[in-house]
Design a protein around this motif. Sequence first.
Motif, PDB file in Angstrom:
ATOM      1  N   GLU A 139       0.820  -1.209   0.000  1.00 36.86           N
ATOM      2  CA  GLU A 139       0.000   0.000   0.000  1.00 36.86           C
ATOM      3  C   GLU A 139       0.856   1.263   0.000  1.00 36.86           C
ATOM      4  OE1 GLU A 139      -2.869   0.201   3.081  1.00 36.86           O
ATOM      5  OE2 GLU A 139      -4.216  -1.212   2.084  1.00 36.86           O
ATOM      6  N   TRP A 140       1.888   1.256   0.824  1.00 36.15           N
ATOM      7  CA  TRP A 140       2.732   2.457   0.888  1.00 36.15           C
ATOM      8  C   TRP A 140       3.493   2.653  -0.410  1.00 36.15           C
ATOM      9  CZ3 TRP A 140       3.589   6.217   4.655  1.00 36.15           C
ATOM     10  CH2 TRP A 140       2.792   6.069   5.794  1.00 36.15           C
ATOM     11  N   TYR A 142       2.638   1.967  -3.436  1.00 32.39           N
ATOM     12  CA  TYR A 142       1.858   2.447  -4.575  1.00 32.39           C
ATOM     13  C   TYR A 142       1.065   3.698  -4.261  1.00 32.39           C
ATOM     14  CZ  TYR A 142       3.239  -1.585  -7.160  1.00 32.39           C
ATOM     15  OH  TYR A 142       3.995  -2.504  -7.817  1.00 32.39           O
ATOM     16  N   THR A 143       1.175   4.223  -3.053  1.00 30.90           N
ATOM     17  CA  THR A 143       0.476   5.477  -2.769  1.00 30.90           C
ATOM     18  C   THR A 143       1.467   6.563  -2.367  1.00 30.90           C
ATOM     19  OG1 THR A 143       0.103   4.717  -0.522  1.00 30.90           O
ATOM     20  CG2 THR A 143      -1.662   4.363  -2.091  1.00 30.90           C
ATOM     21  N   GLN A 144       1.871   6.535  -1.119  1.00 35.87           N
ATOM     22  CA  GLN A 144       2.749   7.586  -0.617  1.00 35.87           C
ATOM     23  C   GLN A 144       4.091   7.614  -1.362  1.00 35.87           C
ATOM     24  OE1 GLN A 144       2.328   9.955   1.685  1.00 35.87           O
ATOM     25  NE2 GLN A 144       4.433  10.654   1.556  1.00 35.87           N
ATOM     26  N   TYR A 145       4.650   6.437  -1.614  1.00 33.47           N
ATOM     27  CA  TYR A 145       6.001   6.405  -2.183  1.00 33.47           C
ATOM     28  C   TYR A 145       5.992   5.946  -3.622  1.00 33.47           C
ATOM     29  CZ  TYR A 145       7.479   7.426   2.442  1.00 33.47           C
ATOM     30  OH  TYR A 145       7.652   8.061   3.632  1.00 33.47           O
ATOM     31  N   MET A 146       4.952   6.338  -4.374  1.00 37.45           N
ATOM     32  CA  MET A 146       4.872   5.906  -5.759  1.00 37.45           C
ATOM     33  C   MET A 146       6.019   6.466  -6.595  1.00 37.45           C
ATOM     34  SD  MET A 146       1.690   5.976  -8.194  1.00 37.45           S
ATOM     35  CE  MET A 146       1.815   5.936  -9.945  1.00 37.45           C
ATOM     36  N   LEU A 147       6.286   7.768  -6.451  1.00 33.09           N
ATOM     37  CA  LEU A 147       7.329   8.375  -7.273  1.00 33.09           C
ATOM     38  C   LEU A 147       8.707   7.777  -6.956  1.00 33.09           C
ATOM     39  CD1 LEU A 147       7.978  10.473  -9.430  1.00 33.09           C
ATOM     40  CD2 LEU A 147       8.269  12.138  -7.637  1.00 33.09           C
ATOM     41  N   PRO A 148       9.098   7.679  -5.665  1.00 32.41           N
ATOM     42  CA  PRO A 148      10.372   7.025  -5.371  1.00 32.41           C
ATOM     43  C   PRO A 148      10.444   5.603  -5.914  1.00 32.41           C
ATOM     44  CG  PRO A 148       9.573   8.136  -3.423  1.00 32.41           C
ATOM     45  CD  PRO A 148       8.495   8.233  -4.451  1.00 32.41           C
ATOM     46  N   VAL A 151      11.265   5.826  -9.502  1.00 29.37           N
ATOM     47  CA  VAL A 151      12.646   6.269  -9.700  1.00 29.37           C
ATOM     48  C   VAL A 151      13.601   5.109  -9.439  1.00 29.37           C
ATOM     49  CG1 VAL A 151      14.420   7.848  -8.909  1.00 29.37           C
ATOM     50  CG2 VAL A 151      12.099   8.640  -9.135  1.00 29.37           C
ATOM     51  N   ALA A 152      13.264   4.257  -8.466  1.00 26.71           N
ATOM     52  CA  ALA A 152      14.105   3.088  -8.217  1.00 26.71           C
ATOM     53  C   ALA A 152      14.163   2.210  -9.461  1.00 26.71           C
ATOM     54  CB  ALA A 152      13.566   2.300  -7.030  1.00 26.71           C
ATOM     55  N   ILE A 154      13.964   3.355 -12.529  1.00 23.78           N
ATOM     56  CA  ILE A 154      14.851   4.026 -13.490  1.00 23.78           C
ATOM     57  C   ILE A 154      16.311   3.745 -13.136  1.00 23.78           C
ATOM     58  CG2 ILE A 154      15.468   6.237 -14.503  1.00 23.78           C
ATOM     59  CD1 ILE A 154      12.702   7.234 -13.705  1.00 23.78           C
ATOM     60  N   ILE A 155      16.594   3.666 -11.829  1.00 25.97           N
ATOM     61  CA  ILE A 155      17.972   3.387 -11.415  1.00 25.97           C
ATOM     62  C   ILE A 155      18.396   2.014 -11.939  1.00 25.97           C
ATOM     63  CG2 ILE A 155      19.431   2.897  -9.416  1.00 25.97           C
ATOM     64  CD1 ILE A 155      18.109   5.135  -7.969  1.00 25.97           C
ATOM     65  N   LEU A 157      17.294   0.680 -14.660  1.00 25.63           N
ATOM     66  CA  LEU A 157      17.525   0.875 -16.092  1.00 25.63           C
ATOM     67  C   LEU A 157      18.934   1.417 -16.327  1.00 25.63           C
ATOM     68  CD1 LEU A 157      16.393   1.002 -19.014  1.00 25.63           C
ATOM     69  CD2 LEU A 157      15.727   3.336 -18.536  1.00 25.63           C
ATOM     70  N   VAL A 158      19.328   2.389 -15.497  1.00 26.54           N
ATOM     71  CA  VAL A 158      20.685   2.940 -15.630  1.00 26.54           C
ATOM     72  C   VAL A 158      21.719   1.836 -15.421  1.00 26.54           C
ATOM     73  CG1 VAL A 158      22.364   4.505 -14.620  1.00 26.54           C
ATOM     74  CG2 VAL A 158      20.038   5.241 -14.930  1.00 26.54           C
TER      75      VAL A 158
ATOM     76  N   SER B   8      -2.348   9.498  -6.217  1.00 29.67           N
ATOM     77  CA  SER B   8      -1.090   9.335  -6.933  1.00 29.67           C
ATOM     78  C   SER B   8      -1.257   9.450  -8.432  1.00 29.67           C
ATOM     79  CB  SER B   8      -0.481   7.970  -6.627  1.00 29.67           C
ATOM     80  OG  SER B   8      -0.368   7.800  -5.260  1.00 29.67           O
ATOM     81  N   ASN B  77       2.024  13.178  -3.186  1.00 27.24           N
ATOM     82  CA  ASN B  77       1.990  13.200  -1.723  1.00 27.24           C
ATOM     83  C   ASN B  77       3.203  13.917  -1.136  1.00 27.24           C
ATOM     84  OD1 ASN B  77      -0.417  11.532  -1.550  1.00 27.24           O
ATOM     85  ND2 ASN B  77       0.927   9.944  -2.350  1.00 27.24           N
ATOM     86  N   MET B 140      13.439  10.742  -1.808  1.00 30.13           N
ATOM     87  CA  MET B 140      13.648  11.286  -3.147  1.00 30.13           C
ATOM     88  C   MET B 140      15.040  11.889  -3.278  1.00 30.13           C
ATOM     89  SD  MET B 140      11.452  10.636  -5.245  1.00 30.13           S
ATOM     90  CE  MET B 140      12.074  11.690  -6.529  1.00 30.13           C
ATOM     91  N   LEU B 143      17.357   8.910  -3.772  1.00 28.42           N
ATOM     92  CA  LEU B 143      17.229   8.218  -5.055  1.00 28.42           C
ATOM     93  C   LEU B 143      17.721   9.099  -6.207  1.00 28.42           C
ATOM     94  CD1 LEU B 143      13.847   6.389  -4.597  1.00 28.42           C
ATOM     95  CD2 LEU B 143      16.086   5.369  -4.805  1.00 28.42           C
TER      96      LEU B 143
END
Lengths: 204, 488
Positions: A139-140, A142-148, A151-152, A154-155, A157-158, B8, B77, B140, B143
Amino acid sequence: MPIIEITFYLFAAVLVGAAVMVISVRNPVYAALFLVLTFFSAAALWLLLEVEFLAIVLVLVYVGAVMVLFLFVVMMLDINLAPLKEGFIRYLPAAITVAVVMAVELMMVLWVRGKFGSEAFESPVPHPPDYNNTKEVGEWLYTQYMLPFEVAGIILLVAIIAAVALTLRRRPEAKRQDPARQVQVKRDDRIRMVKMKSETKVEE
Amino acid sequence: MNGSLLDSVNIGNWMLIAPELWVLTMTCVILFVDLYIKEERRGIIHLLGMITLIFAAIITLRGGYLEEGATQAFAFNDTFVRDRMGDVLKAFSYLVLAGVYTYAKFYMRQFSLFRSDFYTLSLEALLGIMLLISANNLVMVYLGLELLALASYALVAFDRGSQRASEAAMKYFVLGSMASGILLYGMSMIYGATGSLDLAEISTAAAAAGSGDIILLFGMVFLVVGIAFKLGVVPFHMWIPDVYHGAPAAVTLFIAAVPKMAAFAMAYRLLQSGLGGLHVDWMQMLAVLAVLSIMAGNLAAIAQTNIKRMLAYSTISHMGFVLLGMLPGTATGFGAAMYYVIVYSLMSAAAFGMVILLSHHGVEAEKLDDFKGLNRRNPWYAAIMAMVMFSMAGVPIFVGFFAKWLVIKAALDAGLMWLALLAVIFSVVGAFYYLRVVKLMYFDEPLAESSIEAPVDFRAAISINGILMIGLGIFSSALISVCMSSFT
């Protein structure tokens, strides 16, 4: 001393000891195995925090997959560590001095100023029996930490691009199979029928 | 604070990170296009890279995302923040990276390194820079930093045949990952003390706790160490000369010019937005770091005969000046530091561009002697290099002077008299080695008489870059007011 603290200090001591061994043993296979022990102790510490899912993932992914792969690599490559460690003894006195000074300084601050141990914090409230760590993590993520989380990705992929960029090299002289050409080959490409007259007459 | 899933995928979020999405998409496009083009048509990749930067700039500067009266807009968020400072820094990152591409194409063609990996990796690094600039959450920050760092390590080792580059990459990797570990350790302590990863919540908790909270202070110390590593200030500067020297000049150009802006943004977000309540404590640490960097950087640079190493030590001293601007913790101070870091990026891009320009026949022009008699060989290039050197030294009229003047003024306003004095004294010391390059170019006999060849776009870029040194100096108020108004 309550059981939880005994468990913590036991696994913490094993973890630190194993981590020191990783960088100090002579044989790289032993180093890899000590790293496995480090991961196991860390997983045990996480269990104390009631994060069962992460603890299991640590064992499965790091011990089960990454470290086994590591062992394969270490065993396949004949790495001679002796030249790598030449500087180790030479710089050891200076390194130990710096480390001891820093450790003493940290200790002094902690002892004098106090309020750093577990007594400074209220201990966390245990979760209710129906608490589901796996669900919570999902849950966390896909909601609060979706962007991080993205980005993980993408890392990773790099990491792929970097690994390919640094290791892929074309060798024109290397001989390799081309399956497409193998499949398409016709009999005429391989066999030449030659009509030959027999040299001598066969006696009847 | 556990946001819902609907929150989100809200369209507003995606509008705010549109520049990042664009750069990521184009990186993947370049990856694919490279599979289908022939080696002699790699110019397409360069073109795609430039298109990416131009449109990223348009998307970033379009603006209009702020609500009435707000100075910041949050997404996902509160893990992501858009504000004026971020947009300006991002725009300059695109600009400098476009210059880097133009210079690097010439270099990579010469050294037969012209591969698409350079473009994909540097765009990924740019993505890391953008995320770092816009981070509003400790996760963030970490990362974004890792994305930038991992791509940079690979870029340094880009020239696989060079043993020096591999050694530099290894040093960079080991020291960089140690710095990341220290930063992470500090973040975990701050999380333990404040119970949050969100910078706004940390700020509230830190202001309430003040300097009395020893765990918070411990965490802050580790954060400052991590930031100092990434900025490359004394005593965490050991990697800079070796990495700058060992990496191919095109990559040195990239890691010298672009990531510093992200490091400044990271320092601002962590120290001011997050731990602003502990200003008294981190100010003392930054003061020590700034003094040591300005002294050690300028003194060590005098002894160098290799221009890449000389510029590396000059970077260290410049980063000391940036810290000097951040010391007072005021809006004008941060504005001055931001102005300095942008100006520094433009200057170092031009300086390393000249190093690339003078390289020929597969040999980098990394010795100071290579600049001997440049005026005789090509007066215009010599004039550009002279302008860059004057600007770095902080000679009036040139843009570097205004940058130095502003940070020193900010330090003076905060009552840091002795720090300002030291900075002035050591910029005079530093002027020696910058002016030595000018002397070599104008008063010494050239070692080679061959003319200097470069493609049209390279000549245009380096000329514009050189003219900016004096143009931004004469019309300095525009950029200064942009930087100052970013912090209100």
